[in-house]
Design a protein around this motif. Structure first.
Motif, PDB file in Angstrom:
ATOM      1  N   TYR A  28      70.629  10.815 -10.706  1.00 61.22           N
ATOM      2  CA  TYR A  28      69.365  10.226 -10.167  1.00 61.22           C
ATOM      3  C   TYR A  28      67.934  11.346 -10.815  1.00 61.22           C
ATOM      4  CZ  TYR A  28      71.070   6.918  -6.851  1.00 61.22           C
ATOM      5  OH  TYR A  28      72.181   5.981  -6.378  1.00 61.22           O
ATOM      6  N   LYS A  29      68.322  12.340 -11.248  1.00 63.89           N
ATOM      7  CA  LYS A  29      67.694  13.309 -11.983  1.00 63.89           C
ATOM      8  C   LYS A  29      66.397  12.733 -12.652  1.00 63.89           C
ATOM      9  CE  LYS A  29      67.924  16.137 -15.244  1.00 63.89           C
ATOM     10  NZ  LYS A  29      68.294  17.529 -15.962  1.00 63.89           N
ATOM     11  N   ALA A  30      66.609  11.774 -13.498  1.00 62.75           N
ATOM     12  CA  ALA A  30      65.302  11.212 -14.340  1.00 62.75           C
ATOM     13  C   ALA A  30      64.627  10.662 -13.454  1.00 62.75           C
ATOM     14  CB  ALA A  30      66.038  10.512 -15.672  1.00 62.75           C
ATOM     15  N   ALA A  31      65.074   9.676 -12.528  1.00 62.83           N
ATOM     16  CA  ALA A  31      64.259   8.930 -11.727  1.00 62.83           C
ATOM     17  C   ALA A  31      63.385   9.687 -10.803  1.00 62.83           C
ATOM     18  CB  ALA A  31      65.285   7.881 -11.012  1.00 62.83           C
ATOM     19  N   TYR A  32      64.103  10.878 -10.376  1.00 60.59           N
ATOM     20  CA  TYR A  32      63.322  11.738  -9.538  1.00 60.59           C
ATOM     21  C   TYR A  32      62.034  12.232 -10.085  1.00 60.59           C
ATOM     22  CZ  TYR A  32      62.213  16.374  -7.745  1.00 60.59           C
ATOM     23  OH  TYR A  32      61.807  17.556  -7.148  1.00 60.59           O
ATOM     24  N   ARG A  38      54.761  10.144 -10.106  1.00 63.24           N
ATOM     25  CA  ARG A  38      54.077   9.042  -9.789  1.00 63.24           C
ATOM     26  C   ARG A  38      53.639   9.347  -8.263  1.00 63.24           C
ATOM     27  NH1 ARG A  38      50.765   5.033  -9.610  1.00 63.24           N
ATOM     28  NH2 ARG A  38      51.557   3.145  -8.032  1.00 63.24           N
ATOM     29  N   GLU A  39      54.154  10.118  -7.413  1.00 67.23           N
ATOM     30  CA  GLU A  39      53.885  10.691  -5.961  1.00 67.23           C
ATOM     31  C   GLU A  39      52.495  11.528  -6.273  1.00 67.23           C
ATOM     32  OE1 GLU A  39      55.243  12.624  -1.905  1.00 67.23           O
ATOM     33  OE2 GLU A  39      56.402  12.735  -3.451  1.00 67.23           O
ATOM     34  N   LEU A  40      52.515  12.237  -7.189  1.00 71.87           N
ATOM     35  CA  LEU A  40      51.378  13.263  -7.296  1.00 71.87           C
ATOM     36  C   LEU A  40      50.145  12.420  -7.591  1.00 71.87           C
ATOM     37  CD1 LEU A  40      53.094  16.024  -9.789  1.00 71.87           C
ATOM     38  CD2 LEU A  40      51.977  16.428  -7.594  1.00 71.87           C
ATOM     39  N   VAL A 276      60.614  11.037   3.472  1.00 69.63           N
ATOM     40  CA  VAL A 276      61.830  10.519   4.111  1.00 69.63           C
ATOM     41  C   VAL A 276      62.972  11.586   3.314  1.00 69.63           C
ATOM     42  CG1 VAL A 276      62.315   8.811   2.241  1.00 69.63           C
ATOM     43  CG2 VAL A 276      63.581   8.738   4.553  1.00 69.63           C
ATOM     44  N   ALA A 277      63.977  11.838   4.045  1.00 68.36           N
ATOM     45  CA  ALA A 277      65.072  12.828   3.722  1.00 68.36           C
ATOM     46  C   ALA A 277      66.272  11.921   3.156  1.00 68.36           C
ATOM     47  CB  ALA A 277      65.583  13.550   4.987  1.00 68.36           C
ATOM     48  N   SER A 278      65.864  11.137   2.091  1.00 66.67           N
ATOM     49  CA  SER A 278      66.954  10.234   1.443  1.00 66.67           C
ATOM     50  C   SER A 278      66.370  10.293   0.160  1.00 66.67           C
ATOM     51  CB  SER A 278      67.065   9.155   2.146  1.00 66.67           C
ATOM     52  OG  SER A 278      67.682   8.010   1.346  1.00 66.67           O
ATOM     53  N   LEU A 279      67.083  10.451  -1.103  1.00 62.93           N
ATOM     54  CA  LEU A 279      66.600  10.260  -2.342  1.00 62.93           C
ATOM     55  C   LEU A 279      66.350   8.878  -2.658  1.00 62.93           C
ATOM     56  CD1 LEU A 279      65.806  11.522  -4.969  1.00 62.93           C
ATOM     57  CD2 LEU A 279      68.001  11.942  -5.509  1.00 62.93           C
ATOM     58  N   GLU A 280      67.356   7.910  -2.401  1.00 63.59           N
ATOM     59  CA  GLU A 280      67.373   6.539  -2.685  1.00 63.59           C
ATOM     60  C   GLU A 280      66.009   6.009  -1.989  1.00 63.59           C
ATOM     61  OE1 GLU A 280      70.025   8.055  -1.414  1.00 63.59           O
ATOM     62  OE2 GLU A 280      71.563   7.813  -2.915  1.00 63.59           O
ATOM     63  N   LYS A 281      65.928   6.216  -0.780  1.00 64.95           N
ATOM     64  CA  LYS A 281      64.621   5.499   0.084  1.00 64.95           C
ATOM     65  C   LYS A 281      63.237   6.109  -0.503  1.00 64.95           C
ATOM     66  CE  LYS A 281      67.087   4.577   4.311  1.00 64.95           C
ATOM     67  NZ  LYS A 281      66.976   4.935   5.822  1.00 64.95           N
ATOM     68  N   TYR A 282      63.312   7.579  -0.906  1.00 66.67           N
ATOM     69  CA  TYR A 282      62.136   8.133  -1.341  1.00 66.67           C
ATOM     70  C   TYR A 282      61.773   7.429  -2.800  1.00 66.67           C
ATOM     71  CZ  TYR A 282      59.597  11.614  -4.235  1.00 66.67           C
ATOM     72  OH  TYR A 282      58.499  12.037  -4.839  1.00 66.67           O
ATOM     73  N   LEU A 283      62.919   7.336  -3.583  1.00 69.39           N
ATOM     74  CA  LEU A 283      62.498   6.685  -5.014  1.00 69.39           C
ATOM     75  C   LEU A 283      62.007   5.253  -4.812  1.00 69.39           C
ATOM     76  CD1 LEU A 283      65.840   7.930  -6.829  1.00 69.39           C
ATOM     77  CD2 LEU A 283      63.452   8.744  -7.190  1.00 69.39           C
ATOM     78  N   ARG A 284      62.565   4.474  -3.922  1.00 67.67           N
ATOM     79  CA  ARG A 284      62.138   3.116  -3.649  1.00 67.67           C
ATOM     80  C   ARG A 284      60.749   3.011  -3.338  1.00 67.67           C
ATOM     81  NH1 ARG A 284      67.571   2.005  -1.561  1.00 67.67           N
ATOM     82  NH2 ARG A 284      66.584   2.248   0.709  1.00 67.67           N
ATOM     83  N   GLY A 285      60.334   3.799  -2.412  1.00 64.62           N
ATOM     84  CA  GLY A 285      59.140   3.743  -1.835  1.00 64.62           C
ATOM     85  C   GLY A 285      58.061   4.257  -2.862  1.00 64.62           C
ATOM     86  N   ILE A 286      58.261   5.198  -3.433  1.00 65.15           N
ATOM     87  CA  ILE A 286      57.465   5.653  -4.594  1.00 65.15           C
ATOM     88  C   ILE A 286      57.069   4.790  -5.603  1.00 65.15           C
ATOM     89  CG2 ILE A 286      56.968   7.687  -6.452  1.00 65.15           C
ATOM     90  CD1 ILE A 286      56.424   8.527  -3.434  1.00 65.15           C
ATOM     91  N   GLU A 290      54.384   2.486  -2.062  1.00 61.42           N
ATOM     92  CA  GLU A 290      54.548   2.916  -0.593  1.00 61.42           C
ATOM     93  C   GLU A 290      55.324   3.769  -0.285  1.00 61.42           C
ATOM     94  OE1 GLU A 290      55.146  -1.200   1.198  1.00 61.42           O
ATOM     95  OE2 GLU A 290      53.340  -1.977   0.232  1.00 61.42           O
ATOM     96  N   PRO A 291      54.786   5.172  -0.469  1.00 60.01           N
ATOM     97  CA  PRO A 291      55.789   6.340   0.135  1.00 60.01           C
ATOM     98  C   PRO A 291      56.422   6.051   1.304  1.00 60.01           C
ATOM     99  CG  PRO A 291      53.859   7.148  -0.824  1.00 60.01           C
ATOM    100  CD  PRO A 291      53.706   5.530  -0.625  1.00 60.01           C
ATOM    101  N   ALA A 292      57.537   6.363   1.579  1.00 60.42           N
ATOM    102  CA  ALA A 292      58.254   6.418   2.700  1.00 60.42           C
ATOM    103  C   ALA A 292      58.187   7.533   3.608  1.00 60.42           C
ATOM    104  CB  ALA A 292      59.809   6.196   2.807  1.00 60.42           C
TER     105      ALA A 292
END
Length: 375
Positions: A28-32, A38-40, A276-286, A290-292
């Motif tokens: 998931y590094k590229a998506a991260y 995006r979060e910035l 959220v302490a989950s990479l998958e949920k973090y990626l989906r929200g951002i 709608e950040p989780a």
């Protein structure tokens, strides 16, 4: 002035003691990287336009990112924030990641401080902790950083490792002194529930050092660092004069900071919030815009408790006048009343209405801070 913290959650393998959010999958590094950028953008107004005095990449293992990953993130940082001239920009790194090729690539980036997760210069300790590097690589990493111009160095060490003696701990510190590092963070090993080390302890596979040894290790740390000319400016942090970690110091003294990345925390004086302490949920929200996140609004009592927990850990301590001004006479009075027994017992000191933990108090700080807080 404010700070920016970016959490990089990737680790090639998990150390036995670590309870920070991380994962060993790099797919998931590229998506991260895209999500951090995006979060910035999404949260660029969080600091109300305050310029950034510090930028800190922590983890996880930030040195698992490559130069082009950092370059894209820095572009987003500068689009969204003003970074002051001379800002402290820190990269946490694992020693075995800092090859000549990697350090050469970092030269194109604005990093001016490196924090090395060494933990021990003993190969036996490193094997027990399941670290990736050995003692030779740790020493080489420090020297190599200097060769590439990174004189603003910090190293992390752990004491209280099962089987560790005072002599072995002294040997660790002697190596650090020989390397002449300007900043050192030293932490007593803790057994956090959910970690491999905790399970090993519960099963009897490892045995924690006894309390008497813990005390001896702690005072050995204090005496040897004081003799070497280092300041203990926070319970676990030591440095040569003018080599403080500006990022951590600003957090301990109550400045705003924005945390970006999964599990990263933010603080704006009025509230705390954390991703959220989950990479998958973090990626989906951002990516959905709608950040989780979770958020806690801070009432006056909670702000007072935060102040006690953070500022009393430092050599700057707490001024009673500041307590009265920020929190009123009732909470300031509570602090003064609760502090008196610890002053009499030599665990707190008071000078010019500034309260500080003594070395004995710092070793048992959790109980003292708990009593000074307002329930």
């Amino acid at each position: 002035m404010a700070g920016l913290y970016i959490h990089v959650p990737f680790c090639p393998k998990r150390c036995t003691y670590c309870d920070f959010f991380s994962q060993t999958e790099l797919k998931y590094k590229a998506a991260y990287v895209e999500a951090v950028m995006r979060e910035l953008e999404l949260r660029k107004d969080y600091l109300d336009g305050e310029p950034l005095e510090t930028v800190y990449f922590g983890g996880g293992t930030p040195s698992q990112l490559q130069a082009d990953d950092f370059e894209r993130i820095f572009e987003a940082i500068h689009r969204c924030h003003h970074v002051v001239a001379g800002a402290e920009i820190t990269l946490e790194a694992n020693p075995d990641d800092l090859t000549p090729v990697y350090l050469s690539a970092l030269q194109t980036l604005p990093f001016n401080r490196i924090s090395l997760g060494i933990q021990s210069f003993s190969d036996a300790d490193l094997r027990l902790l399941y670290r990736r590097h050995d003692s030779r690589q740790a020493v080489e990493a420090v020297r190599r950083c200097r060769e590439y111009g990174y004189d603003r160095l910090s190293i992390d060490l752990i004491y209280g490792i099962p089987g560790q003696t005072v002599e072995r701990w002294k040997e660790n510190l002697e190596v650090a002194f020989q390397l002449d590092v300007p900043h050192l963070s030293a932490y007593h090993l803790s057994y956090e529930e959910g970690t491999t080390l905790y399970r090993q302890w519960q099963s009897g596979a490892v045995c924690p050092v006894d309390e008497e040894t813990s005390v001896q290790l702690y005072y050995t740390l204090l005496y040897m660092l004081a003799d070497a000319g280092s300041l203990q400016y926070e319970i676990s942090n030591f440095c040569k004069p003018d080599c403080f970690s500006r990022h951590n110091s600003s957090c301990w003294t109550g400045r705003k900071y924005l945390g970006v990345g999964p599990a990263a925390h933010s603080y704006d004086h009025n509230s705390r919030q954390w991703n959220v302490a989950s990479l998958e949920k973090y990626l989906r929200g951002i990516m959905c815009g709608e950040p989780a996140v979770e958020k806690e609004c801070l009432d006056l009592r909670t702000q007072y408790n935060d102040c006690v927990i953070t500022r009393l850990r430092t050599m700057w301590g707490i001024r009673s006048a500041d307590l009265r001004e920020a929190f009123g006479t009732e909470l300031a009075g509570h602090f003064l009343r609760q502090a008196q027994p610890y002053i009499r017992n030599g665990l707190l000191s008071e000078s010019d209405e500034i309260f500080r933990l003594t070395p004995r108090g710092a070793f048992i700080s959790n109980g003292i801070l708990s009593d000074l807080m307002k329930g």
